[in-house]
Design a protein around this motif. Structure first.
Motif, PDB file in Angstrom:
ATOM      1  N   GLU A  43       3.976   4.963  43.056  1.00 53.33           N
ATOM      2  CA  GLU A  43       5.428   4.971  43.208  1.00 53.33           C
ATOM      3  C   GLU A  43       6.066   3.930  42.298  1.00 53.33           C
ATOM      4  N   ARG A  44       5.455   2.758  42.207  1.00 57.55           N
ATOM      5  CA  ARG A  44       5.977   1.729  41.287  1.00 57.55           C
ATOM      6  C   ARG A  44       5.911   2.217  39.846  1.00 57.55           C
ATOM      7  N   ALA A  45       4.792   2.839  39.479  1.00 54.52           N
ATOM      8  CA  ALA A  45       4.623   3.307  38.095  1.00 54.52           C
ATOM      9  C   ALA A  45       5.656   4.378  37.753  1.00 54.52           C
ATOM     10  N   LYS A  46       5.924   5.277  38.681  1.00 52.38           N
ATOM     11  CA  LYS A  46       6.863   6.371  38.425  1.00 52.38           C
ATOM     12  C   LYS A  46       8.296   5.871  38.274  1.00 52.38           C
ATOM     13  N   THR A  47       8.667   4.857  39.036  1.00 54.33           N
ATOM     14  CA  THR A  47      10.071   4.436  39.063  1.00 54.33           C
ATOM     15  C   THR A  47      10.385   3.251  38.162  1.00 54.33           C
ATOM     16  N   ARG A  48       9.391   2.418  37.866  1.00 55.54           N
ATOM     17  CA  ARG A  48       9.702   1.161  37.190  1.00 55.54           C
ATOM     18  C   ARG A  48       8.964   0.935  35.870  1.00 55.54           C
ATOM     19  N   LEU A  49       7.928   1.739  35.595  1.00 53.23           N
ATOM     20  CA  LEU A  49       7.128   1.472  34.399  1.00 53.23           C
ATOM     21  C   LEU A  49       7.850   1.986  33.152  1.00 53.23           C
ATOM     22  N   GLU A  50       8.167   1.114  32.239  1.00 53.86           N
ATOM     23  CA  GLU A  50       8.808   1.506  30.994  1.00 53.86           C
ATOM     24  C   GLU A  50       8.548   0.443  29.932  1.00 53.86           C
ATOM     25  N   LEU A  51       8.712   0.848  28.684  1.00 46.59           N
ATOM     26  CA  LEU A  51       8.493  -0.056  27.559  1.00 46.59           C
ATOM     27  C   LEU A  51       9.663   0.087  26.600  1.00 46.59           C
ATOM     28  N   LYS A  52      10.343  -1.032  26.349  1.00 48.21           N
ATOM     29  CA  LYS A  52      11.468  -1.022  25.413  1.00 48.21           C
ATOM     30  C   LYS A  52      10.968  -1.317  24.007  1.00 48.21           C
ATOM     31  N   ILE A  53      11.227  -0.386  23.108  1.00 48.89           N
ATOM     32  CA  ILE A  53      10.757  -0.488  21.730  1.00 48.89           C
ATOM     33  C   ILE A  53      11.954  -0.751  20.825  1.00 48.89           C
ATOM     34  N   PRO A  54      11.850  -1.743  19.922  1.00 48.33           N
ATOM     35  CA  PRO A  54      12.974  -2.052  19.020  1.00 48.33           C
ATOM     36  C   PRO A  54      13.439  -0.825  18.246  1.00 48.33           C
ATOM     37  N   ASN A  55      14.746  -0.740  18.057  1.00 47.36           N
ATOM     38  CA  ASN A  55      15.395   0.323  17.276  1.00 47.36           C
ATOM     39  C   ASN A  55      15.324   1.698  17.944  1.00 47.36           C
ATOM     40  N   ILE A  56      14.909   1.746  19.207  1.00 42.89           N
ATOM     41  CA  ILE A  56      14.901   3.002  19.954  1.00 42.89           C
ATOM     42  C   ILE A  56      15.824   2.820  21.154  1.00 42.89           C
ATOM     43  N   ASP A  57      16.789   3.726  21.297  1.00 44.92           N
ATOM     44  CA  ASP A  57      17.823   3.562  22.315  1.00 44.92           C
ATOM     45  C   ASP A  57      17.247   3.633  23.731  1.00 44.92           C
ATOM     46  N   GLN A  58      16.472   4.664  23.991  1.00 43.31           N
ATOM     47  CA  GLN A  58      15.958   4.875  25.335  1.00 43.31           C
ATOM     48  C   GLN A  58      14.577   4.242  25.494  1.00 43.31           C
ATOM     49  N   PRO A  59      14.324   3.549  26.605  1.00 47.06           N
ATOM     50  CA  PRO A  59      12.970   3.024  26.843  1.00 47.06           C
ATOM     51  C   PRO A  59      11.977   4.164  27.045  1.00 47.06           C
ATOM     52  N   VAL A  60      10.745   3.892  26.688  1.00 49.49           N
ATOM     53  CA  VAL A  60       9.684   4.892  26.820  1.00 49.49           C
ATOM     54  C   VAL A  60       9.089   4.794  28.220  1.00 49.49           C
ATOM     55  N   ARG A  61       8.917   5.950  28.863  1.00 49.57           N
ATOM     56  CA  ARG A  61       8.297   6.010  30.186  1.00 49.57           C
ATOM     57  C   ARG A  61       7.183   7.052  30.161  1.00 49.57           C
ATOM     58  N   PRO A  62       6.172   6.899  30.997  1.00 52.42           N
ATOM     59  CA  PRO A  62       5.144   7.944  31.085  1.00 52.42           C
ATOM     60  C   PRO A  62       5.698   9.158  31.826  1.00 52.42           C
ATOM     61  N   TYR A  63       5.404  10.354  31.339  1.00 50.96           N
ATOM     62  CA  TYR A  63       5.827  11.546  32.069  1.00 50.96           C
ATOM     63  C   TYR A  63       4.761  11.997  33.071  1.00 50.96           C
ATOM     64  N   TYR A  64       3.548  11.438  32.926  1.00 48.85           N
ATOM     65  CA  TYR A  64       2.464  11.811  33.830  1.00 48.85           C
ATOM     66  C   TYR A  64       1.538  10.616  33.992  1.00 48.85           C
ATOM     67  N   VAL A  65       1.185  10.311  35.245  1.00 50.08           N
ATOM     68  CA  VAL A  65       0.223   9.249  35.558  1.00 50.08           C
ATOM     69  C   VAL A  65      -0.796   9.817  36.529  1.00 50.08           C
ATOM     70  N   GLU A  66      -2.035   9.454  36.315  1.00 47.93           N
ATOM     71  CA  GLU A  66      -3.129   9.982  37.153  1.00 47.93           C
ATOM     72  C   GLU A  66      -4.069   8.855  37.539  1.00 47.93           C
ATOM     73  N   TYR A  67      -4.355   8.749  38.832  1.00 50.15           N
ATOM     74  CA  TYR A  67      -5.343   7.799  39.339  1.00 50.15           C
ATOM     75  C   TYR A  67      -6.546   8.592  39.863  1.00 50.15           C
ATOM     76  N   ARG A  68      -7.720   8.219  39.371  1.00 49.61           N
ATOM     77  CA  ARG A  68      -8.966   8.810  39.893  1.00 49.61           C
ATOM     78  C   ARG A  68      -9.881   7.673  40.335  1.00 49.61           C
ATOM     79  N   LEU A  69     -10.520   7.888  41.460  1.00 43.91           N
ATOM     80  CA  LEU A  69     -11.441   6.892  41.979  1.00 43.91           C
ATOM     81  C   LEU A  69     -12.677   7.588  42.525  1.00 43.91           C
ATOM     82  N   LEU A  70     -13.817   7.005  42.253  1.00 46.60           N
ATOM     83  CA  LEU A  70     -15.106   7.574  42.659  1.00 46.60           C
ATOM     84  C   LEU A  70     -15.870   6.548  43.485  1.00 46.60           C
ATOM     85  N   ASP A  71     -16.175   6.921  44.724  1.00 48.95           N
ATOM     86  CA  ASP A  71     -16.985   6.093  45.620  1.00 48.95           C
ATOM     87  C   ASP A  71     -18.373   6.716  45.666  1.00 48.95           C
ATOM     88  N   LEU A  72     -19.338   6.042  45.057  1.00 48.33           N
ATOM     89  CA  LEU A  72     -20.636   6.638  44.766  1.00 48.33           C
ATOM     90  C   LEU A  72     -21.760   5.868  45.453  1.00 48.33           C
TER      91      LEU A  72
END
Length: 611
Positions: A43-72
């Protein structure tokens, strides 16, 4: 510096999972905070994760995030000649985070830059085994940050490369799917009441009867795993997977010093289903006897003519040939056209892509991949699952009908013929998921009995006026049969340019003399050019289908060989192929392979027989 783990390291394979568990309802209270930690950090990643890049008006955000975990959790017992080499039980938890920048149409994935492979897998690593909420959130926070920053950099490199091309691909990078919620109750490992240490001692002692076997290993390998998947699209999965295996490799030298190898393997869904000590002894005795027969056998000579693959060998060949052929996804884009061509030649691109509606196999042949199949005529199949490693529900896919290509196996990476997943995105140990077979069933409307197929084979041999023809009874699995890294390296070097052309390694091969019917075993042959095109004009198909269970490698770099098809219990995905005997009208077989070594100066010491 020996055995399958070293082999796995050499060919960049990691341990694998498989075997379905029944889909469950909402989980009870089980003190597992894993999914909650993943939800909150997502939820934090979807709503708050962004990167401001110089000379680009809109901050970059991920359109897809995936968490995988394996308990082996793994139980492994290795023995040699009745003595334990190791007995371990380990539990680990691993995570992988993937972030995608851009859009489903064009994103940061599927690109090989001049820095190597980037954009396939986000940061991954080991996490605590206590299912602790705070510890996991901390790990996910750092991994998400790193995955996102890497995705931004890769996306920039990819855009720069694509802008230099006159014509860009019109295939999307990622397909949309409906979110899936599947939360199974946690499953505790069931090691059963059997004494695995003692069974390994007793079964491995069987090979004491063969004093000329220089080295052998018998390994019992039992896996219980819980897989977690959470995506920004809304997919939430916690599912159990399990399988068990007995794998053995053995080696010796022929009288001329050429090394020879053999193997035994058995794979099941649960440890309780592993064969008894007596059954394993019988299988090891057969393998040991065949290896001793090969020691005294004449080396193979160059041969071109009819070749009959009995059902067990035919299923192994189809596992090798059809694995890359049914993959409908496009290979990754590379910054270098030379690299892109190399990836295609080594199996990155299927021979069947772009051929929907065309005849690819003899008329009457059907090929179906069914992750829901549990058995074939009572023989268990191990490749099934309910949801694939990308969170897509598994589908039964009719690949070939009446010899005509109807569909291909698809992950969420689109290809030239399809942009939708059919639930076949499978992955070994959190690797990049790609279209992979599960339970593959090869059948034909026109078949011959074993006797009639053998007669047709011998008639073809006589028509060619050949002194003998070849019958293949078993194919090699070098991941199991080769016990040392140096042996594996020699085999790899010997392939040379044959990796992409369909070189195959038969293990148990007989010359059959058509005038008398006499059979003579030979050693060291190699089949050249047995690829998907060679299957198109089969001369005969038997009615004796055999269920072949194996561990499927996901390494495309050797797709023209057994190295690209077969893994071990440590480094493969459970899979099954059902196939009958197959008669090829003409194949090219090269003579003996392997460099002679100096034989031991002293004869082997005597061994007491197994009790």
């Amino acid at each position: 510096m020996r055995r399958a783990e070293r082999i796995a390291e050499l060919i960049l394979l990691l341990c694998a999972l498989g075997s379905p568990a029944a889909a469950g309802a909402q989980a009870p209270q089980d003190n597992d905070h894993t999914l909650q930690a993943m939800r909150d950090e997502m939820e934090r990643a979807k709503t708050r994760l962004e990167l401001k890049i110089p000379n680009i008006d809109q901050p970059v955000r991920p359109y897809y995030v995936e968490y995988r975990l394996l308990d082996l959790e793994v139980r492994e017992v290795v023995a040699e000649y009745g003595s334990l080499l190791s007995s371990t039980q380990t539990r680990n938890r691993f995570m992988n985070v993937e972030a995608r920048v851009g859009s489903y149409r064009l994103d940061s994935s599927n690109f090989i830059s001049d820095d190597g492979f980037r954009g396939f897998i986000g940061p991954n690593g080991q996490v605590g085994i206590d299912r602790d909420y705070n510890s996991l959130r901390q790990d996910l926070w750092i991994a998400t940050d790193q995955a996102f920053k890497e995705a931004v950099e890769t996306y920039s490199r990819k855009q720069a490369y694509l802008s230099s091309l006159a014509r860009q691909s019109d295939i999307d990078d990622f397909s949309k799917v409906e979110p899936v919620q599947l939360i199974e109750p946690l499953q505790a490992p069931d090691w059963t009441g059997r004494n695995w240490d003692q069974e390994a001692r007793e079964t491995s002692a069987t090979l004491r009867a063969f004093s000329e076997i220089h080295e052998s290993r018998v390994a019992y390998y039992i896996v219980y795993a819980t897989e977690y998947l959470l995506t920004s699209e809304g997919t939430e999965i916690r599912q159990n997977r399990h399988f068990a295996a007995i794998e053995a490799g053995m080696s010796t030298f022929a009288g001329d010093g050429v090394p020879l190898n053999h193997f035994y393997a058995k794979y099941v869904a649960r440890p309780a289903e592993l064969p008894s000590v007596d059954a394993v002894r019988k299988g090891l005795n057969v393998a040991g006897t065949e290896l001793m027969t090969l020691r005294a056998a004449p080396p193979a000579q160059d041969y071109t003519g009819p070749v009959l693959f009995e059902a067990r060998a035919a299923a192994s060949v189809l596992a090798q040939v059809l694995g890359p052929a049914v993959n409908g996804a496009r290979p990754p884009i590379s910054f270098s056209p030379v690299m892109e061509q190399l990836l295609g030649n080594l199996g990155g691109k299927s021979d069947w892509v772009g051929r929907l509606g065309a005849r690819v196999l003899p008329s009457g042949v059907s090929v179906v991949d069914d992750p829901g199949a549990k058995d074939f005529n009572g023989a268990p199949l191990i490749g099934g699952y309910a949801v694939d490693d990308e969170g897509v529900r598994a589908e039964k896919v009719v690949l070939v009908e009446g010899g005509t290509l109807k569909n291909e196996l698809m992950s969420r990476r689109p290809g030239p013929d399809s942009n939708q997943s059919n639930g076949h995105g499978r992955a070994a140990f959190l690797n990049d998921a790609k279209p992979t077979m599960s339970n593959l069933l090869f059948s034909s409307a026109e078949t011959l009995s074993a006797a009639d197929l053998k007669k047709k084979f011998l008639d073809a041999c006589r028509a060619e006026k050949l002194n003998y023809c070849l019958v293949v009874r078993e194919m090699d699995n070098p991941t199991l049969s080769l016990l040392h890294q140096e042996d594996f390296s020699e085999l790899l070097a010997s392939y040379g340019g044959g990796v992409g052309t369909g070189d195959r390694l038969p293990l148990v091969v007989y010359r059959v003399y058509p005038e008398t019917g006499r059979e003579e075993i030979i050693r060291g042959s190699r089949i050249i050019g047995l690829n998907s095109r060679a299957l198109r004009n089969l001369a005969g198909i038997g009615s004796d289908s055999f269920a072949f269970n194996y561990m499927q490698s996901q390494d495309n770099g050797f797709s023209g060989t057994a190295l690209g098809a077969f893994g071990s219990a440590r480094s493969g995905l459970p899979a099954s192929v059902v196939a009958p005997s197959l008669l090829f009208e003409e194949l090219e077989v090269r003579g003996a392979r392997g460099e002679a070594k100096r034989l031991p100066l002293l004869p082997p010491p005597p061994m007491t027989p197994a009790r």
